[in-house]
Design a protein around this motif. Structure first.
Motif, PDB file in Angstrom:
ATOM      1  N   LYS A  51       0.840  -1.209   0.000  1.00  9.07           N
ATOM      2  CA  LYS A  51       0.000   0.000   0.000  1.00  9.07           C
ATOM      3  C   LYS A  51       0.868   1.249   0.000  1.00  9.07           C
ATOM      4  O   LYS A  51       0.641   2.177  -0.770  1.00  9.07           O
ATOM      5  N   ALA A  52       1.878   1.241   0.875  1.00  8.31           N
ATOM      6  CA  ALA A  52       2.734   2.417   1.005  1.00  8.31           C
ATOM      7  C   ALA A  52       3.588   2.645  -0.245  1.00  8.31           C
ATOM      8  O   ALA A  52       3.907   3.785  -0.575  1.00  8.31           O
ATOM      9  N   ARG A  53       3.930   1.580  -0.950  1.00  9.72           N
ATOM     10  CA  ARG A  53       4.812   1.690  -2.113  1.00  9.72           C
ATOM     11  C   ARG A  53       4.118   1.173  -3.373  1.00  9.72           C
ATOM     12  O   ARG A  53       4.723   0.539  -4.222  1.00  9.72           O
ATOM     13  N   PHE A  54       2.820   1.472  -3.490  1.00  4.13           N
ATOM     14  CA  PHE A  54       2.008   0.939  -4.589  1.00  4.13           C
ATOM     15  C   PHE A  54       2.599   1.258  -5.956  1.00  4.13           C
ATOM     16  O   PHE A  54       2.631   0.409  -6.845  1.00  4.13           O
ATOM     17  N   SER A  55       3.087   2.478  -6.144  1.00  2.22           N
ATOM     18  CA  SER A  55       3.669   2.852  -7.439  1.00  2.22           C
ATOM     19  C   SER A  55       4.853   1.967  -7.790  1.00  2.22           C
ATOM     20  O   SER A  55       5.027   1.579  -8.952  1.00  2.22           O
ATOM     21  N   GLU A  56       5.660   1.610  -6.805  1.00  3.66           N
ATOM     22  CA  GLU A  56       6.808   0.738  -7.057  1.00  3.66           C
ATOM     23  C   GLU A  56       6.353  -0.684  -7.388  1.00  3.66           C
ATOM     24  O   GLU A  56       6.880  -1.323  -8.293  1.00  3.66           O
ATOM     25  N   VAL A  57       5.351  -1.180  -6.654  1.00  2.00           N
ATOM     26  CA  VAL A  57       4.813  -2.513  -6.940  1.00  2.00           C
ATOM     27  C   VAL A  57       4.254  -2.536  -8.360  1.00  2.00           C
ATOM     28  O   VAL A  57       4.497  -3.472  -9.135  1.00  2.00           O
ATOM     29  N   PHE A  58       3.525  -1.490  -8.719  1.00  2.00           N
ATOM     30  CA  PHE A  58       2.940  -1.343 -10.059  1.00  2.00           C
ATOM     31  C   PHE A  58       4.039  -1.367 -11.125  1.00  2.00           C
ATOM     32  O   PHE A  58       3.967  -2.105 -12.109  1.00  2.00           O
ATOM     33  N   ARG A  59       5.074  -0.566 -10.916  1.00  2.00           N
ATOM     34  CA  ARG A  59       6.176  -0.486 -11.873  1.00  2.00           C
ATOM     35  C   ARG A  59       6.888  -1.826 -12.009  1.00  2.00           C
ATOM     36  O   ARG A  59       7.167  -2.287 -13.111  1.00  2.00           O
ATOM     37  N   ARG A  60       7.150  -2.483 -10.890  1.00  2.00           N
ATOM     38  CA  ARG A  60       7.838  -3.778 -10.934  1.00  2.00           C
ATOM     39  C   ARG A  60       6.987  -4.859 -11.601  1.00  2.00           C
ATOM     40  O   ARG A  60       7.519  -5.731 -12.284  1.00  2.00           O
ATOM     41  N   ALA A  61       5.691  -4.797 -11.410  1.00  2.00           N
ATOM     42  CA  ALA A  61       4.820  -5.762 -12.084  1.00  2.00           C
ATOM     43  C   ALA A  61       4.926  -5.590 -13.597  1.00  2.00           C
ATOM     44  O   ALA A  61       4.876  -6.558 -14.347  1.00  2.00           O
ATOM     45  N   ARG A  62       5.084  -4.339 -14.063  1.00  2.00           N
ATOM     46  CA  ARG A  62       5.245  -4.070 -15.502  1.00  2.00           C
ATOM     47  C   ARG A  62       6.613  -4.486 -16.011  1.00  2.00           C
ATOM     48  O   ARG A  62       6.725  -5.013 -17.102  1.00  2.00           O
ATOM     49  N   THR A  63       7.655  -4.204 -15.249  1.00  2.00           N
ATOM     50  CA  THR A  63       9.007  -4.397 -15.755  1.00  2.00           C
ATOM     51  C   THR A  63       9.646  -5.723 -15.353  1.00  2.00           C
ATOM     52  O   THR A  63      10.455  -6.250 -16.101  1.00  2.00           O
ATOM     53  N   GLU A  64       9.311  -6.253 -14.189  1.00  2.00           N
ATOM     54  CA  GLU A  64       9.992  -7.447 -13.682  1.00  2.00           C
ATOM     55  C   GLU A  64       9.104  -8.676 -13.632  1.00  2.00           C
ATOM     56  O   GLU A  64       9.601  -9.766 -13.395  1.00  2.00           O
ATOM     57  N   GLY A  65       7.809  -8.496 -13.772  1.00  2.00           N
ATOM     58  CA  GLY A  65       6.912  -9.648 -13.734  1.00  2.00           C
ATOM     59  C   GLY A  65       5.973  -9.590 -12.542  1.00  2.00           C
ATOM     60  O   GLY A  65       5.919  -8.600 -11.809  1.00  2.00           O
ATOM     61  N   PRO A  66       5.213 -10.663 -12.335  1.00  2.00           N
ATOM     62  CA  PRO A  66       4.187 -10.702 -11.289  1.00  2.00           C
ATOM     63  C   PRO A  66       4.744 -10.382  -9.906  1.00  2.00           C
ATOM     64  O   PRO A  66       5.856 -10.771  -9.572  1.00  2.00           O
ATOM     65  N   GLN A  67       3.957  -9.654  -9.131  1.00  2.00           N
ATOM     66  CA  GLN A  67       4.333  -9.287  -7.766  1.00  2.00           C
ATOM     67  C   GLN A  67       3.318  -9.893  -6.802  1.00  2.00           C
ATOM     68  O   GLN A  67       2.118  -9.657  -6.925  1.00  2.00           O
ATOM     69  N   ARG A  68       3.800 -10.662  -5.861  1.00  2.00           N
ATOM     70  CA  ARG A  68       2.942 -11.328  -4.877  1.00  2.00           C
ATOM     71  C   ARG A  68       2.729 -10.399  -3.691  1.00  2.00           C
ATOM     72  O   ARG A  68       3.675  -9.805  -3.181  1.00  2.00           O
ATOM     73  N   ILE A  69       1.486 -10.274  -3.261  1.00  2.00           N
ATOM     74  CA  ILE A  69       1.144  -9.440  -2.104  1.00  2.00           C
ATOM     75  C   ILE A  69       0.472 -10.341  -1.078  1.00  2.00           C
ATOM     76  O   ILE A  69      -0.504 -11.014  -1.384  1.00  2.00           O
ATOM     77  N   THR A  70       1.029 -10.343   0.143  1.00  2.00           N
ATOM     78  CA  THR A  70       0.511 -11.242   1.174  1.00  2.00           C
ATOM     79  C   THR A  70      -0.086 -10.460   2.333  1.00  2.00           C
ATOM     80  O   THR A  70       0.213  -9.289   2.546  1.00  2.00           O
ATOM     81  N   ARG A  71      -0.949 -11.153   3.046  1.00  2.00           N
ATOM     82  CA  ARG A  71      -1.508 -10.605   4.285  1.00  2.00           C
ATOM     83  C   ARG A  71      -1.253 -11.629   5.369  1.00  2.00           C
ATOM     84  O   ARG A  71      -1.632 -12.785   5.231  1.00  2.00           O
ATOM     85  N   GLN A  72      -0.604 -11.224   6.420  1.00  2.00           N
ATOM     86  CA  GLN A  72      -0.261 -12.081   7.552  1.00  2.00           C
ATOM     87  C   GLN A  72       0.502 -13.331   7.109  1.00  2.00           C
ATOM     88  O   GLN A  72       0.276 -14.429   7.580  1.00  2.00           O
ATOM     89  N   GLY A  73       1.403 -13.138   6.130  1.00  2.00           N
ATOM     90  CA  GLY A  73       2.264 -14.221   5.695  1.00  2.00           C
ATOM     91  C   GLY A  73       1.632 -15.241   4.766  1.00  2.00           C
ATOM     92  O   GLY A  73       2.271 -16.202   4.371  1.00  2.00           O
ATOM     93  N   LYS A  74       0.363 -15.054   4.416  1.00  2.00           N
ATOM     94  CA  LYS A  74      -0.304 -15.992   3.518  1.00  2.00           C
ATOM     95  C   LYS A  74      -0.445 -15.346   2.150  1.00  2.00           C
ATOM     96  O   LYS A  74      -0.742 -14.170   2.036  1.00  2.00           O
ATOM     97  N   GLU A  75      -0.261 -16.143   1.094  1.00  2.00           N
ATOM     98  CA  GLU A  75      -0.422 -15.617  -0.267  1.00  2.00           C
ATOM     99  C   GLU A  75      -1.884 -15.241  -0.461  1.00  2.00           C
ATOM    100  O   GLU A  75      -2.771 -16.013  -0.159  1.00  2.00           O
ATOM    101  N   SER A  76      -2.109 -14.040  -0.947  1.00  2.00           N
ATOM    102  CA  SER A  76      -3.498 -13.643  -1.138  1.00  2.00           C
ATOM    103  C   SER A  76      -3.787 -13.119  -2.539  1.00  2.00           C
ATOM    104  O   SER A  76      -4.775 -13.498  -3.122  1.00  2.00           O
TER     105      SER A  76
END
Length: 126
Positions: A51-76
């Motif tokens: 959430k805090a670095r959404f722009s970076e996550v967005f950019r990395r998803a475009r340039t580096e591939g899928p980005q996994r986001i977890t909640r409480q250590g579980k893949e969500s």
């Protein structure tokens, strides 16, 4: 190389597109392995950090591939570029019936020679 608009899909882990999800996770593992030595792509993002670095996550998803986001250590969820999502989901879509299957075939319009061999049958001793 031109790219379309920067659009993304955030997919829940449990969807009707399980094959696409498995393919995305496999692609993520490969991306993570390739970036592990440089530490440029984390294996996953905690939801607060994403959430805090959404722009970076967005950019990395475009340039580096899928980005996994977890909640409480579980893949969500997994964030992927729209083009990659379309490519993965397109492979998992199955025609609803046999007629649609043949209509979507890459062989549509191909002329087939369906003439039957009219030569006389052979004699059989019974």
């Amino acid at each position: 190389m031109t790219r379309g608009p920067a659009s993304f899909i955030i997919m829940p882990s449990q969807t009707s597109h399980e094959n696409a999800l498995e393919a995305m996770l496999e692609a993520m593992k490969e991306t993570t392995r390739s970036h592990a030595s440089s530490k440029t792509a984390p294996e996953s993002w905690q939801i607060q950090s994403a959430k805090a670095r959404f722009s970076e996550v967005f950019r990395r998803a475009r340039t580096e591939g899928p980005q996994r986001i977890t909640r409480q250590g579980k893949e969500s969820v997994v964030m992927v570029a729209q083009e990659q999502y379309d490519r993965l989901v397109g492979k998992s879509r199955q025609p609803k019936n046999i007629v649609d299957f043949f209509r979507q075939s890459p062989l549509v319009g191909l002329e087939l020679n369906l003439k039957r061999d009219r030569s006389p049958a052979r004699d059989l001793d019974l």
